[in-house]
Design a protein around this motif. Structure first.
Motif, mmCIF file in Angstrom:
data_model
loop_
_atom_site.group_PDB
_atom_site.id
_atom_site.type_symbol
_atom_site.label_atom_id
_atom_site.label_comp_id
_atom_site.label_asym_id
_atom_site.label_seq_id
_atom_site.Cartn_x
_atom_site.Cartn_y
_atom_site.Cartn_z
ATOM 1 N N VAL A 38 1.169 -1.343 0.541
ATOM 2 C CA VAL A 38 0.791 0.088 0.041
ATOM 3 C C VAL A 38 1.586 0.937 -0.009
ATOM 4 N N PHE A 39 2.000 1.156 -1.374
ATOM 5 C CA PHE A 39 3.823 1.914 -0.726
ATOM 6 C C PHE A 39 3.574 3.068 -1.745
ATOM 7 N N GLY A 40 4.730 3.287 -1.901
ATOM 8 C CA GLY A 40 5.456 3.490 -3.084
ATOM 9 C C GLY A 40 4.901 4.805 -4.267
ATOM 10 N N GLU A 41 5.681 5.488 -4.316
ATOM 11 C CA GLU A 41 5.627 6.364 -5.901
ATOM 12 C C GLU A 41 6.419 6.334 -6.568
ATOM 13 N N VAL A 42 5.659 6.825 -7.935
ATOM 14 C CA VAL A 42 6.502 7.195 -9.227
ATOM 15 C C VAL A 42 8.038 7.987 -8.693
ATOM 16 N N VAL A 43 9.529 7.516 -9.261
ATOM 17 C CA VAL A 43 10.281 9.122 -8.714
ATOM 18 C C VAL A 43 10.559 9.890 -10.132
ATOM 19 N N LYS A 44 9.721 10.623 -10.366
ATOM 20 C CA LYS A 44 10.030 10.522 -12.139
ATOM 21 C C LYS A 44 11.081 11.116 -11.959
ATOM 22 N N GLY A 45 12.167 12.442 -11.538
ATOM 23 C CA GLY A 45 13.395 12.755 -10.886
ATOM 24 C C GLY A 45 13.985 11.190 -12.118
ATOM 25 N N LEU A 46 14.228 10.074 -11.480
ATOM 26 C CA LEU A 46 15.189 9.758 -12.201
ATOM 27 C C LEU A 46 14.742 9.207 -13.706
ATOM 28 N N LEU A 47 13.717 9.558 -14.168
ATOM 29 C CA LEU A 47 13.336 9.640 -15.244
ATOM 30 C C LEU A 47 13.567 10.266 -16.963
ATOM 31 N N VAL A 48 13.376 9.791 -18.264
ATOM 32 C CA VAL A 48 14.005 10.756 -19.329
ATOM 33 C C VAL A 48 12.244 11.563 -19.661
#
Length: 482
Positions: free
Chosen positions: A472-482
């Motif tokens: 029930v956790f977790g967020e996409v770390v968009k700063g890691l992505l192109v």
């Protein structure tokens, strides 16, 4: 739609049809009493259906066009020291041999050492590499050569500080045994691009097996077809795959056809998904007898490629496993994972870490370089890291480090991750992640995003609850992505 997906949905419909029959048989309920039968029928009609797999690829729920299609996960079991490899700490060197600040240790739980043990400065030198200026240790000169292709995360965090739960958490999102692995979730969502090899292949190299065992690549409550299949880098690719003496192809074919007819009849009567998995396993093993030996034959690779990896055909080495990983994904395998267990340096840190890097650095970098040259890196995610990091404090006399979950490093390459990026930061002693933290759940959410899944919607219903890799956790770390 891939064959595995079709099979899962056919089984889901069949389970619904036979649920009442299955209930009466497994519970030993007599059908002689019409009144009891009526009462049970009413209860069953009101009850929820048995667990059914939700395949987002088929239903389009939570699935979109991801930048990555496959994964190669280089898992360094035992936990490499980020402080000697990826996270340069001059202040740690400055205060070598002194006690850590008391406020740093508030609420800290160590695995084995006294938390107030003296600080241990980095044992190796660091330098900047590539156009990006990524700071890396002298222990990884080959990796330094592909620095501009790497995404280095210096702010990883986990909840576990012992090996088995740490490995299980990093691979399944939970410290508890029995959950599906990241590889199993990947093949559950995306299926496989080949019918001649397993969707999920595992190698185990290093001095010994992993502390978490086969649960690191298990399928948990997902259908068994998503379980990782353990391959070997030398000898027979899979144990007991070859026919025993006295069994020719005709006898084997007749035997398998008879077994499959019996299994199919049982499947029709019971609708048990594990029977379907058994049928699939027999068919897969038969096809693998012809395909696997050829794929695993490294002598077919040009000498220049073998030299790039340091591979030696027939030997059970990490380098061979890396080259085989590339060959397998070219054949349509969706997920390849290499577990290299040898990184648990509670003592003799300097000598053992140097030896580990001599075994792994060249082949790891070669894999990134080889995939890029072949145009495969852009849609393949390569991951390198272990279950946690190591303490800034000394253990084992004057040359060792204990387990440490508060801040450690991972690197990723390809699959839409931003190349040449160094992300996050630990404090000046390398103790706590203090900027742009990436928890295990965030990491999993980001990986699934690159594979084309909303991590909150890639689910499987089991025992009345919806499960997912990130719980029930977790967020996409968009700063890691192109």
């Amino acid at each position: 739609m891939k064959r595995i997906t079709q099979l899962e949905h056919a089984l889901a419909e069949q389970r619904r049809a036979v649920s009442r029959r299955w209930f009466f048989k497994d519970c030993g309920v007599a059908l002689g009493s019409i009144a009891l039968h009526s009462l049970l029928a009413d209860q069953l009609a009101a009850a929820p259906p048995p667990p059914v797999a939700v395949n987002p690829l088929a239903s389009k729920k939570g699935h979109f066009a991801g930048k990555a299609k496959r994964v190669i996960y280089l898992f360094m079991a035992g936990a490499p020291s980020h402080l000697e490899l990826f996270d340069h700490k001059p202040q740690l060197a400055k205060f070598d041999g002194t006690l850590p600040p008391a406020e740093l240790l508030k609420g800290y739980r160590a695995a084995f050492i006294n938390p107030s043990s003296k600080l241990l400065g980095p044992r190796f030198k660091f330098a900047q590499h590539g156009r990006c200026g990524m700071e890396l240790s002298e222990l990884v000169p080959h990796l330094a050569g592909v620095a501009d292709d790497l995404t280095l995360i210096r702010s990883m965090q986990t909840d576990a500080f012992n090996h088995a739960p740490g490995q299980i958490m990093m691979n399944t999102g939970s410290q508890q045994f029995g959950r599906p692995s990241f590889g199993a979730w990947t093949t559950y969502g995306l299926g496989c691009e080949t019918q001649d090899l397993p969707a999920y292949v595992v190698f185990s190299t290093g001095g010994k097996g992993t502390s978490g065992g086969a649960s690191n690549w298990g399928c948990g409550f997902l259908p068994t077809v998503h379980n990782g299949t353990l391959f070997r880098t030398g000898g027979e690719p899979v144990l007991y795959l070859s026919n025993p003496r006295g069994v020719d192809d005709a006898m084997q074919k007749d035997t398998l056809e008879t077994i499959n007819r019996l299994n199919a009849k049982r499947l029709g009567a019971m609708g048990d998904p594990e029977i379907a998995a058994r049928i699939s396993a027999y068919e897969m093993a038969y096809r693998m007898q012809h395909v696997a030996p050829e794929v695993m034959d490294l002598s077919k690779e040009p000498e220049s490629v073998r030299a790039l990896y340091g591979a030696e055909p027939g030997k059970p080495t990490y380098a061979n496993a890396c080259l085989l990983a590339r060959r397998l994904i070219e054949k349509g395998v969706r997920f390849v994972q290499i577990f290299h267990e040898s990184w648990d340096q509670h003592g003799n840190l300097k000598a053992d870490l140097k030896r580990n890097c001599e075994v792994t650095d060249r082949a790891s970098a070669a894999l990134v370089k080889d995939l890029k040259q072949r145009g495969l890196l852009e849609d393949t995610i390569v991951i390198w890291g272990g279950e946690f990091g190591r303490t800034p404090m000394v253990q084992g006399g004057d040359d060792g480090r204990d387990h440490h979950p508060n801040g450690f490093s991972y690197w990723v390459a390809g699959g839409g991750f931003k190349p040449g990026l160094t992300w996050g930061e630990t404090d000046e002693l390398g103790f706590n992640a203090v900027r742009d933290k990436v928890h295990v759940h965030d990491f999993h959410a980001t990986l699934l995003h690159q594979l084309g899944f909303d991590h909150e919607k890639l689910i499987y219903r089991f025992n009345g609850r919806d499960y997912r890799l990130t719980d029930v956790f977790g967020e996409v770390v968009k700063g890691l992505l192109v």
